[in-house]
Design a protein around this motif. Structure first.
Motif, mmCIF file in Angstrom:
data_model
loop_
_atom_site.group_PDB
_atom_site.id
_atom_site.type_symbol
_atom_site.label_atom_id
_atom_site.label_comp_id
_atom_site.label_asym_id
_atom_site.label_seq_id
_atom_site.Cartn_x
_atom_site.Cartn_y
_atom_site.Cartn_z
ATOM 1 N N HIS A 67 0.602 -0.968 0.026
ATOM 2 C CA HIS A 67 -0.216 0.164 0.121
ATOM 3 C C HIS A 67 0.759 0.875 -0.137
ATOM 4 N N HIS A 92 -6.959 3.534 -2.093
ATOM 5 C CA HIS A 92 -7.941 3.460 -3.031
ATOM 6 C C HIS A 92 -8.012 1.384 -2.705
ATOM 7 N N THR A 93 -7.088 1.180 -1.814
ATOM 8 C CA THR A 93 -7.018 -0.303 -2.530
ATOM 9 C C THR A 93 -7.387 -1.045 -1.365
ATOM 10 N N SER A 95 -6.988 -5.151 0.255
ATOM 11 C CA SER A 95 -5.833 -6.435 -0.694
ATOM 12 C C SER A 95 -6.312 -7.628 0.533
ATOM 13 N N LYS A 107 -5.998 -8.097 -5.069
ATOM 14 C CA LYS A 107 -6.407 -6.790 -4.885
ATOM 15 C C LYS A 107 -7.280 -5.826 -5.549
ATOM 16 N N THR A 109 -9.213 -2.480 -6.692
ATOM 17 C CA THR A 109 -9.159 -0.781 -6.494
ATOM 18 C C THR A 109 -10.751 -0.357 -6.740
ATOM 19 N N GLN A 148 -7.319 -11.490 -13.017
ATOM 20 C CA GLN A 148 -6.402 -10.743 -12.978
ATOM 21 C C GLN A 148 -6.034 -11.601 -11.020
ATOM 22 N N SER A 150 -4.703 -8.073 -9.562
ATOM 23 C CA SER A 150 -4.985 -7.044 -9.079
ATOM 24 C C SER A 150 -6.258 -6.298 -9.893
ATOM 25 N N THR A 152 -8.443 -3.430 -11.347
ATOM 26 C CA THR A 152 -8.081 -1.943 -10.706
ATOM 27 C C THR A 152 -9.732 -1.508 -11.112
ATOM 28 N N HIS A 153 -10.518 -2.446 -12.567
ATOM 29 C CA HIS A 153 -11.951 -2.161 -12.897
ATOM 30 C C HIS A 153 -13.050 -2.700 -12.448
#
Length: 298
Positions: A67, A92-93, A95, A107, A109, A148, A150, A152-153
């Motif tokens: 982070h 904003h994340t 984990s 993770k 977002t 994935q 991570s 992010t969207h």
């Protein structure tokens, strides 16, 4: 980090866990590990047995540095052998890691800074409070289906939003069955929702920023028969004494009239009367009426 014996207020141990202020701390379900996050964006994991034996204070079991901003809150699942650790941050994340190995599992977002987190009983999803006033329900069943590590969207199927419209969320909690969500906010509002329908249930205010929300199962002395009612005969919860500030010393015990004392009127052998009292004047007057001059032990 400080560890006390809560029954007597004795400070058992203190050690330097982070270089900046600790913002959140959690015990594992079995009480074998402590996870702490701080303003320096790090999360550390400590063995309770190790720190209590003073053999592990120079190094944590794990130190996670993925982070980039202060940690909002950590939450540990109820797994027996290898529970998951959920961490939300102002970056904003969220984990998700293995407590045993420390490996990063997922993770996600979100669109704003995250301040607090709570898990549903089955750990299918996490409810995450944010500085924007929204609470996000993040489905990790949907996240697990994404290849994935991570995300992010996140997709719409993964995220559900509860809006407070009362400023930043400071704390979130769930009922034991996961059906009710409770949130506290910076402006002092306490709001509840039905998690299944998303319907707003109730809103109240305490007049000051909410630090922490905790949902208890049938709190002792607070189970009234009707809304806002507490039976006169209900037993008050026993307060704790003051915690010590110096390692090895005991805390300051409560004075007798600061505790919940019980006087039993044994003048009638068939029907004894039990009086629960909570202040010094009431205790004195009742003792005088019973012809007693000195308080009884306990």
């Amino acid at each position: 980090i400080h560890i006390w014996d809560a029954s007597v207020g004795k400070l058992l141990l203190s050690w330097k866990a982070h270089h900046k202020r600790v913002t959140t701390i959690a015990f594992s379900d079995k009480g074998t590990a402590i996870v702490a996050g701080s303003e320096n964006s790090l999360v550390t994991v400590w063995s309770v047995a190790g720190v209590m034996s003073q053999q592990n204070q120079q190094g944590s079991l794990h130190t996670w540095s993925d982070h980039t901003m202060p940690i909002g809150q950590v939450c540990i699942g109820a797994g027996v052998t290898d529970p998951y650790v959920f961490v939300c941050s102002l970056d904003h994340t969220i984990s998700v890691r293995s407590l045993l190995s420390g490996r990063l599992l997922q993770k996600v977002t979100l669109p704003c800074a995250l301040t607090s987190i709570a898990l549903d009983p089955l750990e299918y999803c996490a409810y995450v409070g944010s500085s924007s006033g929204n609470i996000f329900s993040v489905s990790f069943i949907e996240a697990a289906s994404d290849a994935q590590q991570s995300i992010t969207h996140p997709s719409r199927n993964m995220i559900k939003t509860f809006k407070t419209q009362c400023g930043g969320v400071t704390s979130v909690a769930l009922s034991r069955d996961g059906a009710t969500l409770v949130a506290g906010t910076e402006d002092g509002s306490v709001i509840t929702w039905d998690t299944v329908t998303g319907q707003h249930i109730r809103k109240s205010s305490i007049g000051a920023p909410v630090a922490t929300v905790v949902v208890l199962k049938n709190p002792l002395g607070m189970s009234g028969r009707g809304r806002g009612q507490v039976p006169e005969s209900s037993l008050r919860m026993m307060p704790l004494g003051n915690f010590a500030k110096v390692a090895g010393s005991s805390g300051v015990p409560l004075k007798p009239w600061q505790q919940t004392m019980i006087l039993i009127d044994s003048s009638s052998s068939s029907n004894s009367t039990i009086h629960r009292v909570s202040d010094e004047n009431t205790i004195t007057s009742m003792m005088e009426s019973q012809g007693m001059t000195q308080p009884m032990p306990g």
